[in-house]
Design a protein around this motif. Structure first.
Motif, short mmCIF file in Angstrom:
data_model
loop_
_atom_site.label_atom_id
_atom_site.label_comp_id
_atom_site.label_asym_id
_atom_site.label_seq_id
_atom_site.Cartn_x
_atom_site.Cartn_y
_atom_site.Cartn_z
N ASP A 73 -3.72 -2.39 -8.65
CA ASP A 73 -4.04 -3.13 -7.43
C ASP A 73 -4.36 -4.58 -7.78
OD1 ASP A 73 -4.89 -4.08 -5.00
OD2 ASP A 73 -6.75 -2.92 -4.95
N GLY A 106 0.82 -1.20 0.00
CA GLY A 106 0.00 0.00 0.00
C GLY A 106 0.85 1.25 0.00
N THR A 158 -0.49 3.03 -11.62
CA THR A 158 -0.70 2.20 -10.44
C THR A 158 -1.56 1.00 -10.82
OG1 THR A 158 -2.72 3.36 -9.74
CG2 THR A 158 -0.61 4.24 -8.95
N ASP A 210 -1.67 -8.18 0.82
CA ASP A 210 -2.90 -7.95 1.57
C ASP A 210 -2.56 -7.74 3.04
OD1 ASP A 210 -5.38 -7.86 2.70
OD2 ASP A 210 -6.08 -9.77 1.90
N VAL A 270 -4.29 2.51 -5.14
CA VAL A 270 -3.32 1.79 -4.31
C VAL A 270 -2.96 2.62 -3.07
CG1 VAL A 270 -2.32 0.61 -6.30
CG2 VAL A 270 -1.33 2.79 -5.54
N HIS A 311 0.21 -2.81 -6.01
CA HIS A 311 -0.25 -3.35 -4.73
C HIS A 311 -0.47 -4.85 -4.86
CE1 HIS A 311 -3.61 -3.42 -1.44
NE2 HIS A 311 -2.44 -3.77 -0.95
N SER A 365 -9.10 -2.72 -7.04
CA SER A 365 -9.70 -1.40 -6.90
C SER A 365 -9.01 -0.40 -7.81
CB SER A 365 -9.60 -0.93 -5.44
OG SER A 365 -8.25 -0.67 -5.09
#
Length: 550
Positions: free
Chosen positions: A208, A184, A206, A254, A216, A251, A213
């Protein structure tokens, strides 16, 4: 097509009864890439121009790993009722989300599927991750302000590697692309030390791979701090090791769990970086234990070719990307590294303080097959980083191999700028060779702290191409900015064929040494890139590499 057998042997061994799991994430392994609409002969369909140029510069051919997962296979899995998450062409599979165990049975029954692996969510091992990150994000006792000249508080970590010498020579990362794969980048979108990067359009994008999504900039400031050690440009406060490079923020980690799927996320992220033509990957992640103990990595997995992420690192390196990875923060013991720090053809980075003393938390090797890891060391104790929390607390001193890694990755980007045609292996070897412990490496310090001014000198020694009597022809200068000369090394004829990086014949010519003008005129029309000249004469044959750098 050639099967990915070394991977399949590991994955098949992990199959188990699926009916007990009601809902979760799974890895679906495909058997092959047969009948794909993609082909090696048309790489433009799945690789960017920059990715193709990087391969051309380094003499790397397109192969099966580059071909995307067969879309018909993906459609078949989706047709069983699974939600597709991230496909991986390098590992030839896809992560999926399933809410009905019957769907797993249907997927297992597909002819194109060889194995299905459960990657469930739980929170047991998350405690270990939280301790690791908490220690890294906790300010160190000493807090350096921005009073050390141009580099500000980052001066020690920059000058410890002598990367400032490269900066003074004009090698500041310009034109080099770095991907930061992390958990992140909270605050990075507004942190002032990245203003210059944004204004100059060097924040390229970027992605994710955890939630899919559009942002990031959530979940953690860890990636922001790592990015700052390379990309910060706030003169007299903080300037990073590659302050003029361009960046992708990816990203893959998790922060809410610790699962094997995160390794697959990383591989998909690295594939994405490769497809964009990224030169350097900086990863401050490592995996040992998971929420589900059956997926933990025992010592025998640390051979560089077993864990999914380690396999991905090896493939990434073979594509021409220089991968830097944190050794881990588990301290002394028997191989306390985190996967993929065991991968052979990457640079695994341990941590030292500003005086060059090893940080007590820095993980150690050797690997299961006896290789020295970490490879080298950089400043990871008291490292000056951006906080990601805005101007009220812009910088702090943090601890962790997570910070040592991007410090070094930025230096590598400057080296790549200075030596654009050096292979990944040559660059990695040069970094080890110029370490201050290169004469007596061990699995605590590796080869020591590298001197990047020396690394640049090591890589400046190039063997001349085709200028000795045993060669049929001489090609010079090589690399060339467009003006190429060719002469015979003996009084005989040769049949010359010019090929591109894909091995496609572009031009054929009967050469006797006297009719050089026409052949040279053709070579001077070539675009920037790497070419091969095949020469066949009565005395034998040879193939010479020609690099054009217009």
């Amino acid at each position: 097509m050639r099967k990915l057998s070394f991977l399949l042997m590991f994955l098949v061994a992990t199959m188990f009864a699926q009916a007990q799991i009601a809902t979760n994430i799974y890895w679906v392994q495909f058997k092959d890439k047969d009948n794909s609409p993609y082909s090696i002969d048309n790489p433009e369909a799945y690789l960017s121009d920059r990715a193709l140029q990087r391969r051309a510069n380094l003499g790397i051919a397109i192969d099966e790993y580059d071909i995307p997962v067969n879309p018909q296979y993906l459609q078949a899995v989706a047709g069983c009722g699974a939600e597709l998450i991230n496909p991986s062409k390098w590992l030839n599979g896809v992560t999926v989300h399933v809410t009905d165990p019957a769907v797993i049975d249907a997927i297992n029954a597909l002819d194109c599927v060889s194995a299905v692996r459960n990657c469930p969510n739980d929170l047991k091992a998350q405690e270990q991750k939280e301790r690791w990150l908490a220690n890294e994000m906790k300010p160190a006792a000493a807090h350096r302000g921005g009073s050390k000249g141009f580099y500000g508080g980052a001066e020690d970590q920059v000058k410890q590697l002598n990367v400032h010498v490269l900066h003074e020579l004009g090698f500041d990362g310009t034109g080099v692309v770095i991907a930061v794969l992390d958990g992140g980048f909270e605050g990075a979108e507004e942190t002032s030390c990245f203003d210059n990067m944004r204004e100059e359009g060097r924040l390229l994008g970027t992605r994710d791979f955890v939630y899919g999504s559009n942002s990031v900039y959530t979940q953690s400031t860890h990636g922001t701090s790592c990015l700052s050690t390379m990309g910060a440009y706030d003169p007299n406060n903080m300037v990073g090791t590659a302050y003029k490079a361009s960046y992708y923020l990816i990203h893959t980690e998790d922060g809410d769990s610790e699962n094997i799927v995160e390794e697959y996320n990383w591989v998909s992220g690295a594939e994405y970086a490769d497809s964009l033509g990224v030169d350097v990957c900086s990863t401050s992640l490592g995996y040992i234990d998971f929420d589900m103990p059956q997926w933990d990595h025992p010592f025998e997995h640390y051979d560089g070719q077993t864990a999914p992420m380690s396999i991905g690192c090896e493939i990434a390196a073979s594509r021409g990307m220089i991968c830097m990875n944190a050794a881990g923060n588990e301290g002394d013991g028997t191989c306390t590294l985190g996967i993929p720090a065991d991968a052979e053809h990457i640079v695994t980075v341990g941590a030292v303080d500003s005086n060059g003393n090893r940080a007590s938390f820095s993980s150690v090797g050797p690997t299961y097959d006896g290789r020295i890891k970490p490879d080298v060391m950089a400043m990871g104790e008291g490292t000056y980083v951006a906080s990601g929390y805005g101007n009220w607390w812009p910088y702090y001193n943090g601890n962790g191999t997570s910070f040592a890694t991007p410090v070094l990755a930025g230096a590598v980007a400057c080296l790549r700028q200075a030596r654009p045609y050096a292979s990944v292996q040559e660059i990695c070897d040069a970094i080890r060779a110029c370490g201050n412990r290169a004469d007596h490496p061990d699995s605590k310090y590796g080869f020591g702290i590298p001197d990047f001014s020396q690394a640049m000198e090591i890589l400046s020694v190039e063997e001349p191409i085709g200028n000795t009597p045993e060669h049929i022809i001489t090609v010079y200068p090589n690399p060339s900015n467009g003006e190429v000369h060719v002469v015979m090394n003996a009084l005989h004829k040769a049949e010359l064929t010019v090929c591109d990086i894909m091995g496609r014949a572009l031009f054929a010519y009967s050469f006797n040494g006297l009719n050089h003008t026409s052949f040279e005129r053709y070579l001077n029309t070539l675009s920037e890139g790497v070419y091969f000249i095949n020469a066949v004469s009565e005395s034998g044959s040879e193939t010479l590499k020609l690099v054009i750098t217009k």
